[in-house]
Design a protein around this motif. Structure first.
Motif, PDB file in Angstrom:
ATOM      1  N   ARG A 148       0.818  -1.200   0.000  1.00 37.95           N
ATOM      2  CA  ARG A 148       0.000   0.000   0.000  1.00 37.95           C
ATOM      3  C   ARG A 148       0.857   1.257   0.000  1.00 37.95           C
ATOM      4  O   ARG A 148       1.927   1.316   0.603  1.00 37.95           O
ATOM      5  CB  ARG A 148      -0.914   0.014   1.232  1.00 37.95           C
ATOM      6  N   ASP A 207      -6.367   0.855  -2.229  1.00 37.16           N
ATOM      7  CA  ASP A 207      -5.305   1.831  -2.458  1.00 37.16           C
ATOM      8  C   ASP A 207      -5.649   2.811  -3.568  1.00 37.16           C
ATOM      9  O   ASP A 207      -5.410   4.011  -3.431  1.00 37.16           O
ATOM     10  CB  ASP A 207      -3.992   1.104  -2.792  1.00 37.16           C
ATOM     11  N   HIS A 211      -6.100   6.723  -3.132  1.00 40.43           N
ATOM     12  CA  HIS A 211      -5.206   7.506  -3.996  1.00 40.43           C
ATOM     13  C   HIS A 211      -5.986   8.600  -4.708  1.00 40.43           C
ATOM     14  O   HIS A 211      -5.574   9.772  -4.730  1.00 40.43           O
ATOM     15  CB  HIS A 211      -4.543   6.558  -5.011  1.00 40.43           C
TER      16      HIS A 211
END
Length: 240
Positions: A148, A207, A211
């Motif tokens: 991650r 993730d 993000h």
């Protein structure tokens, strides 16, 4: 200068430092971050705090320091200096100031490099260089999740002062709370930003999703509301 005059100077300088607007007390020029300052006497002003711009105008120089307008947490403890130099010799005091300015410059440079590496154009608003529970928590979390680069988590109570403007200046709607988005750029080097989350909206702990939200927040996009459509479009662009 006798003891009474020195005490008067120290009292007046303490008042100036508490209400300083970050400008030279003689010409009004804005002081630059990490620039040297000087305290002294100049008639008819009396006690003044100046920058390098007006130091030569002072009739008596009583002290020197460093002006900092960026929030660099724990800088003095990291520099291992600044303690007990108020009555040091001029050469010792100036040497300590040079060391402080050099250390601040190195930290600023490292932070700016990290922001550029992360593709973030705005300057950092808080640089934390000392250990803190929330820093250790982030470090341990990324160690447990080596795949991650992004994390969304709750705001730690002791983290609130480091995000003072973001947390106290905005009135958040009902059913919302502050959470923290964290990006680990390199091991041990992370960037945080505050995120006002709608608790009624499910956000998967993925993730690419975190993000996308991180990128929208740090770029100031979304006009105050982050839509699922915008997040999905960014996730799609990452996976192309």
């Amino acid at each position: 200068m006798n003891r009474t005059e020195r005490r008067h100077f120290e009292k007046e300088m303490s008042k100036i430092l508490k209400k300083s607007a970050g400008v030279c007390g003689v010409c009004g020029t804005e002081l630059n971050h990490n620039s040297q300052t000087f305290g002294g006497i100049l008639e008819p002003y009396g006690t003044v705090l100046t920058g390098e711009c007006c130091v030569n105008k002072l009739e008596v120089i009583m002290g020197a320091g460093v002006y900092i307008n960026k929030n660099i947490n724990g800088i003095m403890s990291v520099m291992k200096t600044g303690q007990g130099i108020s009555h040091a010799s001029p050469s010792d005091a100036l040497s300590a100031i040079r060391q402080i300015r050099s250390g601040i410059g190195e930290i600023d440079s490292a932070a700016d490099d990290l922001m550029r590496e992360a593709g973030i154009e705005r300057p950092p608003t808080d640089i934390t260089v000392t250990d803190a529970p929330w820093k250790l928590d982030d470090a341990e979390w990324f160690n447990r999740h080596p795949g991650r680069s992004y994390r969304m988590r709750s705001l730690h109570p002791d983290e609130i002062p480091t995000l003072q403007d973001a947390v106290t200046d905005v009135v958040i709607p009902p059913n919302h709370c502050w959470e923290i988005l964290v990006r680990q750029v390199n091991k041990g080097q992370r960037i945080r930003t505050a995120f006002c989350r709608n608790m009624a909206v499910f956000i998967p702990d993925a993730d690419d999703v975190i993000h996308a939200i991180f990128d929208i927040v740090v770029k100031g996009e979304g006009q105050g509301v982050i839509s699922a459509k915008d997040v999905a479009a960014l996730v799609d662009s990452y996976n192309r």
